[in-house]
Design a protein around this motif. Structure first.
Motif, PDB file in Angstrom:
ATOM      1  N   TRP A  29       0.831  -1.201   0.000  1.00 41.98           N
ATOM      2  CA  TRP A  29       0.000   0.000   0.000  1.00 41.98           C
ATOM      3  C   TRP A  29       0.867   1.254   0.000  1.00 41.98           C
ATOM      4  O   TRP A  29       0.638   2.186  -0.763  1.00 41.98           O
ATOM      5  N   VAL A  30       1.863   1.276   0.890  1.00 39.84           N
ATOM      6  CA  VAL A  30       2.726   2.454   1.020  1.00 39.84           C
ATOM      7  C   VAL A  30       3.462   2.724  -0.279  1.00 39.84           C
ATOM      8  O   VAL A  30       3.566   3.878  -0.733  1.00 39.84           O
ATOM      9  N   VAL A  33       1.011   4.156  -3.052  1.00 48.88           N
ATOM     10  CA  VAL A  33       0.617   5.546  -2.782  1.00 48.88           C
ATOM     11  C   VAL A  33       1.805   6.480  -2.949  1.00 48.88           C
ATOM     12  O   VAL A  33       1.673   7.584  -3.500  1.00 48.88           O
ATOM     13  N   ALA A  34       2.986   6.072  -2.470  1.00 50.26           N
ATOM     14  CA  ALA A  34       4.174   6.910  -2.625  1.00 50.26           C
ATOM     15  C   ALA A  34       4.480   7.159  -4.090  1.00 50.26           C
ATOM     16  O   ALA A  34       4.821   8.281  -4.485  1.00 50.26           O
ATOM     17  N   SER A 124       4.402   7.511   2.796  1.00 48.99           N
ATOM     18  CA  SER A 124       3.913   7.483   1.419  1.00 48.99           C
ATOM     19  C   SER A 124       3.767   8.881   0.826  1.00 48.99           C
ATOM     20  O   SER A 124       3.992   9.075  -0.368  1.00 48.99           O
ATOM     21  N   THR A 125       3.405   9.868   1.636  1.00 42.25           N
ATOM     22  CA  THR A 125       3.219  11.221   1.101  1.00 42.25           C
ATOM     23  C   THR A 125       4.510  12.046   1.134  1.00 42.25           C
ATOM     24  O   THR A 125       4.795  12.789   0.193  1.00 42.25           O
TER      25      THR A 125
END
Length: 278
Positions: A29-30, A33-34, A124-125
């Motif tokens: 997931w990370v 999104v990253a 991730s952001t």
């Protein structure tokens, strides 16, 4: 004795947070999104000024103004999708009762879940922001990046605000389907509908209804708090962001806005802790 107990409790919270973070890393997931956030950030940084016939970052201020819309639309959605099943998902899988059968309190479980999800959201952001920061440092030098650092900090806080709301929804919802529906509705409400309603009231009343109190209602929306923090100081950009143009200088105090965002982080978590039942 109390100190020892406190240490044991925080060890449990850290263990839960690490497990939650590791689970997000394992299911990629990370990473996904990253990657999405990094590509979107770079595209906006390079092509945000294409309408003015310019490619590439023109200035730090204009780059931040271009990234504001990306953050307002994407970061709350990522946070809500990340956290909406934090508790209700465990309940549906039947693992919530098993977790609470261990020597751990509901508050420790909730806090551990939140911190683990917060680490996943941050990694991730911030990865996308870091790459854009390196690009701008090469273009403008490190000395002028303090504005960008403030922008990144406020974007991170915005994500944590919506993550708190997501965990609260996860506690309230009876199943994952309802939790996901509530998360999407919350995103629409805060990101799309809230400002339209306030603008509609302002226009329909000819500026009479609400008066000086109307701008202060923007504190009821963490997305607007983030917007004010990042565009109010840019005179040439203020008129492009709707309700931000009517914000009085007293409302644009960074300490006031930062405190409001902190409240948006803590209040939903407090409500979630109060309502949390196995």
């Amino acid at each position: 004795m109390s100190l020892h107990t406190c240490l044991i409790e925080w060890r449990q919270v850290r263990t839960l947070a690490h497990k939650e973070f590791s689970d997000r890393l394992r299911n990629r997931w990370v990473l996904v999104v990253a990657l999405v956030f990094t590509i979107a950030s770079l595209l906006i940084t390079y092509f945000g000024g294409a309408a003015q016939g310019r490619v590439g970052p023109g200035s730090i201020e204009l780059t931040i103004a271009s990234l504001v819309s990306l953050v307002i639309y994407l970061v709350p959605l990522i946070a809500l999708l990340l956290g909406f099943d934090a508790i209700v998902g465990e309940r549906e899988r039947g693992s919530l009762d098993l977790l609470l059968a261990l020597p751990i309190t509901r508050q420790e479980l909730l806090l551990g879940k939140y911190l683990g999800l917060a680490m996943a959201l941050s990694l991730s952001t911030l990865a996308g922001f870091a790459l854009v920061g390196l690009l701008m440092a090469q273009q403008f030098g490190w000395a002028g990046l303090y504005h960008y650092a403030g922008f990144v900090l406020s974007a991170w806080m915005l994500g944590l605000c919506f993550l708190s709301l997501a965990v609260w929804l996860s506690v309230l919802a009876r199943d994952r389907t309802r939790a996901s529906g509530l998360a999407i509705a919350l995103w629409f409400g805060f990101v799309l509908v809230f400002d339209l309603l306030l603008l509609g009231v302002l226009v329909a009343s000819g500026g009479q209804l609400g008066g000086d109190a109307l701008p202060w209602l923007l504190l009821c929306n963490p997305a607007d708090i983030f917007r004010i923090l990042n565009v109010f100081s840019l005179d040439d950009m203020r008129s492009l962001y709707g309700l931000t143009s009517i914000v009085p200088p007293a409302l644009a105090n960074p300490w006031l806005l930062g405190g409001a965002m902190l409240g948006w982080m803590l209040l939903p978590l407090g409500l979630a802790s109060w309502r949390f039942r196995p």
